[in-house]
Every structure is written in structure tokens, then in C-alpha cells.
Scaffold this motif. Structure first.
Motif, PDB file in Angstrom:
ATOM      1  N   GLY A   1      -8.496  -6.628  -1.054  1.00 53.81           N
ATOM      2  CA  GLY A   1      -7.290  -6.985  -1.124  1.00 53.81           C
ATOM      3  C   GLY A   1      -6.366  -5.725  -0.408  1.00 53.81           C
ATOM      4  N   LEU A   2      -7.004  -4.463  -0.774  1.00 56.92           N
ATOM      5  CA  LEU A   2      -6.564  -3.224  -0.303  1.00 56.92           C
ATOM      6  C   LEU A   2      -6.476  -3.142   1.057  1.00 56.92           C
ATOM      7  CD1 LEU A   2      -7.958  -0.571  -2.735  1.00 56.92           C
ATOM      8  CD2 LEU A   2      -5.638  -1.522  -2.562  1.00 56.92           C
ATOM      9  N   TYR A   3      -7.444  -3.777   1.724  1.00 56.81           N
ATOM     10  CA  TYR A   3      -7.434  -3.782   3.361  1.00 56.81           C
ATOM     11  C   TYR A   3      -6.647  -4.674   3.748  1.00 56.81           C
ATOM     12  CZ  TYR A   3      -9.587  -4.664   8.060  1.00 56.81           C
ATOM     13  OH  TYR A   3      -9.554  -4.848   9.152  1.00 56.81           O
ATOM     14  N   ILE A   4      -6.579  -5.898   3.229  1.00 52.71           N
ATOM     15  CA  ILE A   4      -5.617  -6.791   3.758  1.00 52.71           C
ATOM     16  C   ILE A   4      -4.266  -6.583   3.622  1.00 52.71           C
ATOM     17  CG2 ILE A   4      -4.974  -9.429   3.504  1.00 52.71           C
ATOM     18  CD1 ILE A   4      -7.742 -10.216   2.881  1.00 52.71           C
ATOM     19  N   GLY A   5      -3.762  -6.013   2.428  1.00 49.71           N
ATOM     20  CA  GLY A   5      -2.538  -5.772   2.174  1.00 49.71           C
ATOM     21  C   GLY A   5      -2.068  -4.354   3.061  1.00 49.71           C
ATOM     22  N   HIS A   6      -2.948  -3.366   3.435  1.00 51.62           N
ATOM     23  CA  HIS A   6      -2.498  -2.413   4.205  1.00 51.62           C
ATOM     24  C   HIS A   6      -2.412  -2.824   5.841  1.00 51.62           C
ATOM     25  CE1 HIS A   6      -2.187   1.833   5.643  1.00 51.62           C
ATOM     26  NE2 HIS A   6      -3.143   1.541   6.217  1.00 51.62           N
ATOM     27  N   THR A   7      -3.301  -3.489   6.140  1.00 52.77           N
ATOM     28  CA  THR A   7      -3.426  -3.866   7.736  1.00 52.77           C
ATOM     29  C   THR A   7      -2.795  -5.098   7.944  1.00 52.77           C
ATOM     30  OG1 THR A   7      -5.595  -4.981   7.488  1.00 52.77           O
ATOM     31  CG2 THR A   7      -5.852  -2.527   7.860  1.00 52.77           C
ATOM     32  N   GLY A   8      -2.726  -6.129   6.994  1.00 51.97           N
ATOM     33  CA  GLY A   8      -2.164  -7.378   7.396  1.00 51.97           C
ATOM     34  C   GLY A   8      -3.198  -8.143   8.142  1.00 51.97           C
ATOM     35  N   ARG A   9      -4.558  -7.897   8.127  1.00 53.81           N
ATOM     36  CA  ARG A   9      -5.326  -8.585   8.928  1.00 53.81           C
ATOM     37  C   ARG A   9      -6.191  -9.551   7.805  1.00 53.81           C
ATOM     38  NH1 ARG A   9      -8.372  -3.695  11.937  1.00 53.81           N
ATOM     39  NH2 ARG A   9      -6.502  -2.911  13.329  1.00 53.81           N
ATOM     40  N   GLY A  10      -6.260 -10.846   8.334  1.00 51.66           N
ATOM     41  CA  GLY A  10      -7.102 -11.485   7.414  1.00 51.66           C
ATOM     42  C   GLY A  10      -6.259 -12.358   6.120  1.00 51.66           C
ATOM     43  N   ARG A  11      -4.985 -12.066   6.613  1.00 50.50           N
ATOM     44  CA  ARG A  11      -3.991 -12.919   5.355  1.00 50.50           C
ATOM     45  C   ARG A  11      -4.236 -14.496   5.270  1.00 50.50           C
ATOM     46  NH1 ARG A  11       1.926 -10.410   6.631  1.00 50.50           N
ATOM     47  NH2 ARG A  11       1.108  -8.168   6.367  1.00 50.50           N
TER      48      ARG A  11
ATOM     49  N   ASP B   1       7.832  -1.515   0.494  1.00 54.70           N
ATOM     50  CA  ASP B   1       8.719  -1.458   1.355  1.00 54.70           C
ATOM     51  C   ASP B   1       8.372  -0.642   2.640  1.00 54.70           C
ATOM     52  OD1 ASP B   1      11.188  -0.966   3.006  1.00 54.70           O
ATOM     53  OD2 ASP B   1      12.394  -1.211   1.150  1.00 54.70           O
ATOM     54  N   GLU B   2       8.495  -1.331   3.722  1.00 52.28           N
ATOM     55  CA  GLU B   2       7.919  -0.812   4.914  1.00 52.28           C
ATOM     56  C   GLU B   2       8.421   0.590   5.321  1.00 52.28           C
ATOM     57  OE1 GLU B   2       8.448  -3.695   8.277  1.00 52.28           O
ATOM     58  OE2 GLU B   2       7.168  -5.038   7.220  1.00 52.28           O
ATOM     59  N   THR B   3       9.748   0.585   4.700  1.00 49.16           N
ATOM     60  CA  THR B   3      10.582   2.249   5.147  1.00 49.16           C
ATOM     61  C   THR B   3       9.597   3.114   4.402  1.00 49.16           C
ATOM     62  OG1 THR B   3      12.751   0.727   4.861  1.00 49.16           O
ATOM     63  CG2 THR B   3      12.608   3.284   4.789  1.00 49.16           C
ATOM     64  N   VAL B   4       9.009   3.007   3.390  1.00 43.73           N
ATOM     65  CA  VAL B   4       8.101   3.876   2.611  1.00 43.73           C
ATOM     66  C   VAL B   4       7.001   4.345   3.385  1.00 43.73           C
ATOM     67  CG1 VAL B   4       6.855   4.207   0.590  1.00 43.73           C
ATOM     68  CG2 VAL B   4       8.910   2.968   0.145  1.00 43.73           C
ATOM     69  N   VAL B   5       6.288   3.201   3.800  1.00 42.61           N
ATOM     70  CA  VAL B   5       5.204   3.336   4.751  1.00 42.61           C
ATOM     71  C   VAL B   5       5.515   3.982   5.998  1.00 42.61           C
ATOM     72  CG1 VAL B   5       3.317   2.155   5.984  1.00 42.61           C
ATOM     73  CG2 VAL B   5       4.304   1.311   3.654  1.00 42.61           C
ATOM     74  N   ASP B   6       6.580   3.732   6.877  1.00 42.28           N
ATOM     75  CA  ASP B   6       6.977   4.362   7.915  1.00 42.28           C
ATOM     76  C   ASP B   6       7.338   5.804   7.742  1.00 42.28           C
ATOM     77  OD1 ASP B   6       6.663   2.095   9.133  1.00 42.28           O
ATOM     78  OD2 ASP B   6       8.814   1.487   9.352  1.00 42.28           O
ATOM     79  N   ALA B   7       8.024   6.095   6.581  1.00 46.71           N
ATOM     80  CA  ALA B   7       8.360   7.610   6.428  1.00 46.71           C
ATOM     81  C   ALA B   7       6.876   8.367   6.144  1.00 46.71           C
ATOM     82  CB  ALA B   7       9.297   7.446   4.951  1.00 46.71           C
ATOM     83  N   ALA B   8       6.172   7.635   5.562  1.00 37.71           N
ATOM     84  CA  ALA B   8       4.815   8.403   5.127  1.00 37.71           C
ATOM     85  C   ALA B   8       4.171   8.716   6.504  1.00 37.71           C
ATOM     86  CB  ALA B   8       3.895   7.582   4.272  1.00 37.71           C
ATOM     87  N   ARG B   9       4.214   7.816   7.610  1.00 31.66           N
ATOM     88  CA  ARG B   9       3.687   7.947   8.616  1.00 31.66           C
ATOM     89  C   ARG B   9       4.363   9.009   9.475  1.00 31.66           C
ATOM     90  NH1 ARG B   9       2.709   2.178   8.724  1.00 31.66           N
ATOM     91  NH2 ARG B   9       0.326   1.766   8.658  1.00 31.66           N
TER      92      ARG B   9
END
Length: 247
Positions: free
Chosen positions: A49-59, A116-124
Motif C-alpha cells: 500500500g505504501l508503494y502504490i500510494g507513493h508511486t501510483g503504480r499498480g492502482r 495533498d500533492e503540494t506537500v509532496v512537491d514542496a518536499a521534493r
């Protein structure tokens, strides 16, 4: 005398609480079976679940598999594993693991993907690595949603682990099957009340754990992801300014 009166008299009888077949022993067995199922299911479902949620692969595959597993009949799967692997504890445990993986997988995936995608983008933008983003940003922010899947899985396991007494094994389900064979309906009702009471008690403990582990800002804000996004986005320019001013 009504069946309810007989049931409460059965529960109040001290002889039903002591010994190898007493309520205390059956309760401990029930918790042990449930804990074993949850540990194995979490070891399988949470990383996926962590992998799918983070990468979006295999949804799509994850949703399809989880839906198919939810449709499997509990008792039929239990008997099938017992016929294939023989008697013992692990055949019913593996059957229950298959039924417990879907809610844990769905809850973990939903929690991570709800950030929120903004959180992830800001972290990157701050230079965080993918694993740092997952465990330091997405996991804390998605924990509230993840707890929904955890609590659903725990309640489902506590309720369905009763069927292991069909093989037969121990646990509170023993009172249901023994009462059915002996036509002892107060015993059956008492077993049902004990299972329901255990499920409610465990859910209250999980609710208290959720209040302790989930950030108050995520619990009380209108949307935790937005609040986290604002904070992290504001931190990103400040970090960049500091790095730019460093000789």
C-alpha cells in the motif's frame, strides 16, 4: 425465564471464567489468533500500500485484487485451506490473512494518496529523497486515513476469527459452535456478546491510539493535507533562501 436472563446468569457463573475452557482463556486465545492474523496481513499489505500510494503504480490491479478477495466466503476459504494443508493453526490463519489484506491495503493506499500533492512537491523542492518524502511527509499526513483501514481490519478479524473454532480450535467462537451442538442457546448468546464486547473495547483502544498518534492539526483542521501543504510550502522558500545566502 428468558434467554437473556439465562445468558447473564451464564456469564455471571464463576465456573465459566476459570479453567482451560473458561472465558479468560478463550479471550486470550481469541486475541492471540487475531494478533497473529493482523501481523502477517500487515506485513503483506502495508508495504504494498505504501508503494502504490507513493508511486501510483499498480492502482488498478490493487483495486481489482482487493475487491476479489473481499468477495471470498470466509467459511469456505477456511475449509479449503484446512483440506489442502491439514489441521492446525496456520491453515485458518492464512485463510483469514487473505480476507484481512484488502482493508489494510486499501486503507494504506488511500492514506498515502490522500496527501495533498503540494506537500509532496514542496518536499521534493527542499531536496528530500523519495523514502524521506514517504516516511516523513506522506505517512504522517496520511495516518488519519490509514487508521480507518486499520480499525476496519481489526474489527473484521475479531469478528471472523471466531470461525476457527469450526476446525476445531479455541477462541470465543468455541462458545458459538459448542452451544450450537449442545442446543445451549444462552451459551451461544453469551459468546456473541463477548465477541461484540471485545470488538468494541479494541476499537476504543485504537481510537485512543489514533488521537495520540495523529497530529492535532490533521485531526481538527478542515483538511489536514491543505494545512500541511501551507506549512511545508512556506518552509521551502525559507530553506532555499538560507541555502542561497550560504557562502
Amino acid at each position: 425465564m428468558s434467554i437473556f436472563t439465562e445468558t447473564f446468569e451464564w456469564l455471571a457463573d464463576p465456573s465459566h471464567w476459570a479453567g482451560s475452557s473458561g472465558i479468560a482463556t478463550r479471550l486470550l486465545e481469541h486475541l492471540q489468533y487475531s494478533g497473529l492474523v493482523l501481523v502477517i496481513a500487515a506485513a503483506i499489505a502495508v508495504p504494498v500500500g505504501l508503494y502504490i500510494g507513493h508511486t501510483g503504480r499498480g492502482r488498478v490491479a490493487a483495486v481489482a485484487v482487493a475487491g476479489a478477495l473481499r468477495a471470498l466466503p470466509t467459511l469456505g476459504l477456511l475449509v479449503l485451506f484446512a483440506l489442502i494443508a491439514g489441521s492446525g493453526l496456520m491453515p485458518p490463519v492464512w485463510a483469514l490473512v487473505i480476507l484481512t489484506v484488502p482493508p489494510l491495503l486499501a486503507g494504506t493506499y488511500a492514506g498515502i494518496s490522500s496527501v495533498d500533492e503540494t506537500v509532496v512537491d514542496a518536499a521534493r523542492a527542499m531536496g528530500m529523497k523519495e523514502l524521506q518524502i514517504l516516511f516523513r511527509v506522506e505517512l504522517p499526513n496520511g495516518l488519519q486515513v490509514m487508521f480507518g483501514g486499520i480499525r476496519t481490519a481489526v474489527l473484521q478479524v475479531i469478528a471472523t476469527v471466531s470461525v476457527v473454532a469450526y476446525l476445531p480450535l479455541g477462541g470465543l467462537g468455541r462458545y458459538l459452535f459448542d452451544g450450537l451442538v449442545l442446543q445451549d442457546f444462552p451459551r451461544m448468546l453469551a459468546g456473541s456478546l463477548l465477541i461484540a464486547g471485545l470488538a468494541i473495547a479494541v476499537d476504543l483502544v485504537l481510537a485512543a491510539a489514533q488521537r495520540l498518534l495523529v497530529s492535532p492539526g490533521l485531526s481538527t483542521g478542515p483538511k489536514g493535507g491543505r494545512k500541511a501543504a501551507t506549512t511545508l510550502t512556506a518552509a521551502a522558500p525559507a530553506t532555499a533562501a538560507v541555502q542561497g545566502g550560504t557562502p
